[in-house]
Design a protein around this motif. Structure first.
Motif, PDB file in Angstrom:
ATOM      1  N   PRO A 186      14.208   8.159 -19.482  1.00 12.46           N
ATOM      2  CA  PRO A 186      13.836   6.828 -18.976  1.00 12.46           C
ATOM      3  C   PRO A 186      13.223   6.944 -17.576  1.00 12.46           C
ATOM      4  CG  PRO A 186      16.196   6.945 -19.533  1.00 12.46           C
ATOM      5  CD  PRO A 186      15.653   8.330 -19.593  1.00 12.46           C
ATOM      6  N   SER A 187      12.375   5.977 -17.211  1.00 13.44           N
ATOM      7  CA  SER A 187      11.745   6.036 -15.880  1.00 13.44           C
ATOM      8  C   SER A 187      12.785   5.967 -14.760  1.00 13.44           C
ATOM      9  CB  SER A 187      10.712   4.918 -15.736  1.00 13.44           C
ATOM     10  OG  SER A 187      11.354   3.666 -15.680  1.00 13.44           O
ATOM     11  N   THR A 188      13.930   5.307 -15.027  1.00 16.52           N
ATOM     12  CA  THR A 188      14.982   5.261 -13.997  1.00 16.52           C
ATOM     13  C   THR A 188      15.523   6.662 -13.701  1.00 16.52           C
ATOM     14  OG1 THR A 188      16.493   4.658 -15.780  1.00 16.52           O
ATOM     15  CG2 THR A 188      15.799   2.896 -14.298  1.00 16.52           C
ATOM     16  N   VAL A 189      15.558   7.521 -14.714  1.00 15.86           N
ATOM     17  CA  VAL A 189      16.036   8.888 -14.475  1.00 15.86           C
ATOM     18  C   VAL A 189      15.034   9.661 -13.622  1.00 15.86           C
ATOM     19  CG1 VAL A 189      16.607  11.099 -15.569  1.00 15.86           C
ATOM     20  CG2 VAL A 189      17.565   8.982 -16.475  1.00 15.86           C
ATOM     21  N   LEU A 190      13.730   9.450 -13.876  1.00 20.10           N
ATOM     22  CA  LEU A 190      12.734  10.094 -13.011  1.00 20.10           C
ATOM     23  C   LEU A 190      12.864   9.577 -11.577  1.00 20.10           C
ATOM     24  CD1 LEU A 190      10.369  11.885 -12.363  1.00 20.10           C
ATOM     25  CD2 LEU A 190       8.816  10.141 -13.288  1.00 20.10           C
ATOM     26  N   LYS A 191      13.056   8.269 -11.432  1.00 22.94           N
ATOM     27  CA  LYS A 191      13.251   7.717 -10.078  1.00 22.94           C
ATOM     28  C   LYS A 191      14.483   8.355  -9.429  1.00 22.94           C
ATOM     29  CE  LYS A 191      11.361   3.095 -11.042  1.00 22.94           C
ATOM     30  NZ  LYS A 191      10.166   3.004 -10.208  1.00 22.94           N
ATOM     31  N   GLY A 192      15.536   8.516 -10.220  1.00 19.65           N
ATOM     32  CA  GLY A 192      16.756   9.143  -9.714  1.00 19.65           C
ATOM     33  C   GLY A 192      16.504  10.577  -9.292  1.00 19.65           C
ATOM     34  N   LEU A 243      22.487  15.476  -5.994  1.00 20.61           N
ATOM     35  CA  LEU A 243      22.898  14.635  -7.127  1.00 20.61           C
ATOM     36  C   LEU A 243      23.409  13.279  -6.638  1.00 20.61           C
ATOM     37  CD1 LEU A 243      24.588  17.371  -9.348  1.00 20.61           C
ATOM     38  CD2 LEU A 243      22.460  16.137  -9.851  1.00 20.61           C
ATOM     39  N   LEU A 244      24.161  13.269  -5.545  1.00 21.94           N
ATOM     40  CA  LEU A 244      24.624  11.983  -4.999  1.00 21.94           C
ATOM     41  C   LEU A 244      23.445  11.185  -4.441  1.00 21.94           C
ATOM     42  CD1 LEU A 244      28.015  13.002  -3.343  1.00 21.94           C
ATOM     43  CD2 LEU A 244      27.663  11.700  -5.449  1.00 21.94           C
ATOM     44  N   GLY A 245      22.475  11.883  -3.859  1.00 25.27           N
ATOM     45  CA  GLY A 245      21.269  11.216  -3.360  1.00 25.27           C
ATOM     46  C   GLY A 245      20.517  10.487  -4.463  1.00 25.27           C
ATOM     47  N   MET A 246      20.586  11.038  -5.675  1.00 25.84           N
ATOM     48  CA  MET A 246      19.985  10.379  -6.838  1.00 25.84           C
ATOM     49  C   MET A 246      20.513   8.945  -6.973  1.00 25.84           C
ATOM     50  SD  MET A 246      20.156  11.901 -10.740  1.00 25.84           S
ATOM     51  CE  MET A 246      21.963  11.894 -10.867  1.00 25.84           C
ATOM     52  N   TYR A 247      21.806   8.779  -6.770  1.00 29.16           N
ATOM     53  CA  TYR A 247      22.413   7.443  -6.814  1.00 29.16           C
ATOM     54  C   TYR A 247      22.070   6.656  -5.538  1.00 29.16           C
ATOM     55  CZ  TYR A 247      25.483   9.452 -10.436  1.00 29.16           C
ATOM     56  OH  TYR A 247      25.964  10.048 -11.559  1.00 29.16           O
ATOM     57  N   PHE A 248      22.329   7.275  -4.386  1.00 23.92           N
ATOM     58  CA  PHE A 248      22.228   6.543  -3.120  1.00 23.92           C
ATOM     59  C   PHE A 248      20.820   5.983  -2.891  1.00 23.92           C
ATOM     60  CE2 PHE A 248      25.786   9.447  -1.247  1.00 23.92           C
ATOM     61  CZ  PHE A 248      26.743   8.729  -1.950  1.00 23.92           C
ATOM     62  N   TYR A 249      19.818   6.808  -3.234  1.00 19.72           N
ATOM     63  CA  TYR A 249      18.442   6.398  -2.963  1.00 19.72           C
ATOM     64  C   TYR A 249      18.013   5.216  -3.830  1.00 19.72           C
ATOM     65  CZ  TYR A 249      13.523   6.899  -1.749  1.00 19.72           C
ATOM     66  OH  TYR A 249      12.252   6.676  -1.283  1.00 19.72           O
ATOM     67  N   SER A 250      18.802   4.924  -4.870  1.00 20.23           N
ATOM     68  CA  SER A 250      18.409   3.843  -5.785  1.00 20.23           C
ATOM     69  C   SER A 250      18.341   2.482  -5.093  1.00 20.23           C
ATOM     70  CB  SER A 250      19.363   3.772  -6.978  1.00 20.23           C
ATOM     71  OG  SER A 250      20.630   3.319  -6.576  1.00 20.23           O
ATOM     72  N   PHE A 251      18.932   2.361  -3.894  1.00 22.41           N
ATOM     73  CA  PHE A 251      18.821   1.070  -3.195  1.00 22.41           C
ATOM     74  C   PHE A 251      17.359   0.678  -3.012  1.00 22.41           C
ATOM     75  CE2 PHE A 251      18.506   3.743   0.671  1.00 22.41           C
ATOM     76  CZ  PHE A 251      17.499   3.093   1.360  1.00 22.41           C
ATOM     77  N   LEU A 252      16.462   1.669  -3.003  1.00 21.80           N
ATOM     78  CA  LEU A 252      15.048   1.377  -2.752  1.00 21.80           C
ATOM     79  C   LEU A 252      14.297   0.882  -3.983  1.00 21.80           C
ATOM     80  CD1 LEU A 252      13.522   3.936  -0.222  1.00 21.80           C
ATOM     81  CD2 LEU A 252      13.253   1.476  -0.220  1.00 21.80           C
ATOM     82  N   ALA A 266       0.837  -1.210   0.000  1.00 24.73           N
ATOM     83  CA  ALA A 266       0.000   0.000   0.000  1.00 24.73           C
ATOM     84  C   ALA A 266       0.871   1.260   0.000  1.00 24.73           C
ATOM     85  CB  ALA A 266      -0.930  -0.012   1.209  1.00 24.73           C
ATOM     86  N   VAL A 267       1.947   1.237   0.791  1.00 25.89           N
ATOM     87  CA  VAL A 267       2.835   2.408   0.861  1.00 25.89           C
ATOM     88  C   VAL A 267       3.581   2.583  -0.461  1.00 25.89           C
ATOM     89  CG1 VAL A 267       4.871   3.367   1.992  1.00 25.89           C
ATOM     90  CG2 VAL A 267       3.060   2.321   3.360  1.00 25.89           C
ATOM     91  N   LEU A 268       4.073   1.485  -1.015  1.00 26.01           N
ATOM     92  CA  LEU A 268       4.783   1.569  -2.294  1.00 26.01           C
ATOM     93  C   LEU A 268       3.853   2.055  -3.400  1.00 26.01           C
ATOM     94  CD1 LEU A 268       7.085  -1.576  -2.100  1.00 26.01           C
ATOM     95  CD2 LEU A 268       7.745   0.823  -1.832  1.00 26.01           C
ATOM     96  N   SER A 269       2.558   1.700  -3.271  1.00 28.77           N
ATOM     97  CA  SER A 269       1.572   2.176  -4.232  1.00 28.77           C
ATOM     98  C   SER A 269       1.412   3.695  -4.128  1.00 28.77           C
ATOM     99  CB  SER A 269       0.250   1.445  -3.984  1.00 28.77           C
ATOM    100  OG  SER A 269      -0.763   1.991  -4.762  1.00 28.77           O
ATOM    101  N   LEU A 270       1.445   4.212  -2.902  1.00 31.68           N
ATOM    102  CA  LEU A 270       1.408   5.671  -2.733  1.00 31.68           C
ATOM    103  C   LEU A 270       2.637   6.322  -3.373  1.00 31.68           C
ATOM    104  CD1 LEU A 270       0.195   6.185   0.972  1.00 31.68           C
ATOM    105  CD2 LEU A 270      -1.063   6.724  -1.115  1.00 31.68           C
ATOM    106  N   HIS A 271       3.803   5.700  -3.185  1.00 33.96           N
ATOM    107  CA  HIS A 271       5.031   6.232  -3.813  1.00 33.96           C
ATOM    108  C   HIS A 271       4.861   6.258  -5.340  1.00 33.96           C
ATOM    109  CE1 HIS A 271       8.181   6.440  -0.538  1.00 33.96           C
ATOM    110  NE2 HIS A 271       7.171   5.892   0.101  1.00 33.96           N
ATOM    111  N   SER A 272       4.269   5.190  -5.897  1.00 34.82           N
ATOM    112  CA  SER A 272       4.042   5.144  -7.345  1.00 34.82           C
ATOM    113  C   SER A 272       3.079   6.235  -7.785  1.00 34.82           C
ATOM    114  CB  SER A 272       3.448   3.797  -7.759  1.00 34.82           C
ATOM    115  OG  SER A 272       4.356   2.776  -7.531  1.00 34.82           O
ATOM    116  N   ASP A 273       2.018   6.436  -6.984  1.00 38.21           N
ATOM    117  CA  ASP A 273       1.048   7.484  -7.323  1.00 38.21           C
ATOM    118  C   ASP A 273       1.727   8.855  -7.326  1.00 38.21           C
ATOM    119  OD1 ASP A 273      -0.864   5.565  -7.497  1.00 38.21           O
ATOM    120  OD2 ASP A 273      -1.840   6.047  -5.593  1.00 38.21           O
ATOM    121  N   TYR A 274       2.631   9.045  -6.367  1.00 40.06           N
ATOM    122  CA  TYR A 274       3.325  10.336  -6.335  1.00 40.06           C
ATOM    123  C   TYR A 274       4.232  10.479  -7.559  1.00 40.06           C
ATOM    124  CZ  TYR A 274       5.909  14.406  -5.043  1.00 40.06           C
ATOM    125  OH  TYR A 274       6.472  15.650  -5.086  1.00 40.06           O
ATOM    126  N   GLN A 275       4.947   9.419  -7.880  1.00 43.70           N
ATOM    127  CA  GLN A 275       5.823   9.459  -9.060  1.00 43.70           C
ATOM    128  C   GLN A 275       5.001   9.726 -10.327  1.00 43.70           C
ATOM    129  OE1 GLN A 275       8.860   6.346  -9.405  1.00 43.70           O
ATOM    130  NE2 GLN A 275       8.512   6.308 -11.606  1.00 43.70           N
TER     131      GLN A 275
END
Lengths: 203, 203
Positions: free
Chosen positions: A160-166, B167-176, A131-140
């Motif tokens: 790429p979606s990885t860059v948005l996640k970054g 910018l470093l957080g962009m990398y570090f947070y990727s563990f999630l 449920a929490v991860l779903s909220l994170h997805s909704d925010y993204q």
């Protein structure tokens, strides 16, 4: 909030908590942020709130109940704020700046809660974690929508979606270094991060 | 490693561990990443390694000892790799790309260890926490040096330290969110993140 806590529903903001419950959430978030969820006992939360263990259990059903509430409340607020920005601001650049400020200021103003939110997800049961991860997805998805709109207007490039996640991680990870009393305030950091995002996505 | 663990010295890489100790570290990192440091008992680590509690204590002095070792080992490696890149590559743009790939690949290849490293610092004693944060600062200083060199060469613009942290957080947070078996490999993500950094800092 209790009903939704016992039956976690993704992406549904919890209802308003009572003042006592809000205080319990604040105290618990501060203790969890400081020593980790597993390192804090219900007795300590009872003492720190001044309620004692017995009265505390009148307001909560379990320690994990508190954790779930902390990890959903501010993410739900961020989603509501983000949707309001999407609805009220059509310019992709100003939107990005507004989303950036809102995110950084929420993290700064609720640093304990956001620390718990980003760090203690693993301590939730599987269902609540989803449920929490779903909220994170909704925010993204809000940022994703904003970037897509900018792409449709020819102002942004596809990423790429990885860059948005970054890029979102740039904000989220700040719980580890942000000092709300530091020389640079959250709004300024939000503006500086918006520039990073815009430089990353502009054509 | 034991000497440095009982007297933590910032920015000093731990000595080579024995194969058994390396296995213990891997198993412990995986358990800590999955359920949190406080949620895992020494008995479980003993069982999961196949050593049992008694033999385990022949190799470690405490559970926190393991946590300290996990949180320092890969950060020390990142610092050593980063220094080697600074020494061997003078072009600020290629340097940024190499630093970016090295960081992302280390996070991907040692995801459990890096998860513990970024998430469980609060579980260390104050002295060891300072030592680990000092390693984080040393690593940030490598990127800071690289950006300063690019500034001196007229290729980069000055950025606030909070933006570098971001910018470093962009990398570090990727563990999630990082999935080492996902469609985009760590080297590609490292290249995409390098582009974000370069867009953020280039004149």
């Amino acid at each position: 909030m209790t009903e939704q806590l016992t039956q976690p529903k993704p992406a549904t903001p919890p209802r308003k908590a009572s003042p006592t419950r809000l205080k319990i959430l604040q105290v618990a978030a501060s203790l969890f942020a400081d020593r980790g969820f597993s390192g804090v006992g219900v007795n300590e939360i009872g003492e720190a709130t001044g309620l004692g263990r017995g009265a505390l259990y009148y307001h909560i059903s379990s320690k994990e109940d508190l954790l779930y509430d902390i990890t959903t409340a501010y993410m739900s607020d961020l989603i509501a704020d983000g949707k309001a920005i999407l609805d009220s601001e059509v310019d992709p650049i100003i939107r990005t700046q507004k989303l950036s400020r809102a995110l950084m200021m929420t993290i700064s103003e609720h640093l304990s809660e956001m620390t718990v939110c980003f760090r203690e997800i693993h301590a939730l049961t599987a269902e609540r974690r989803r449920a929490v991860l779903s909220l994170h997805s909704d925010y993204q998805a809000i940022w994703s929508q904003s970037l897509s709109d900018g792409l449709a207007k020819g102002q942004f490039r596809p990423i790429p979606s990885t860059v948005l996640k970054g890029l979102l991680g740039m904000y989220f990870y700040s719980f580890l270094w942000l000092d709300p009393r530091g020389p640079q305030n959250a709004a300024d950091i939000g503006d500086a991060f918006a520039e990073v995002v815009l430089r990353a996505v502009r054509v």
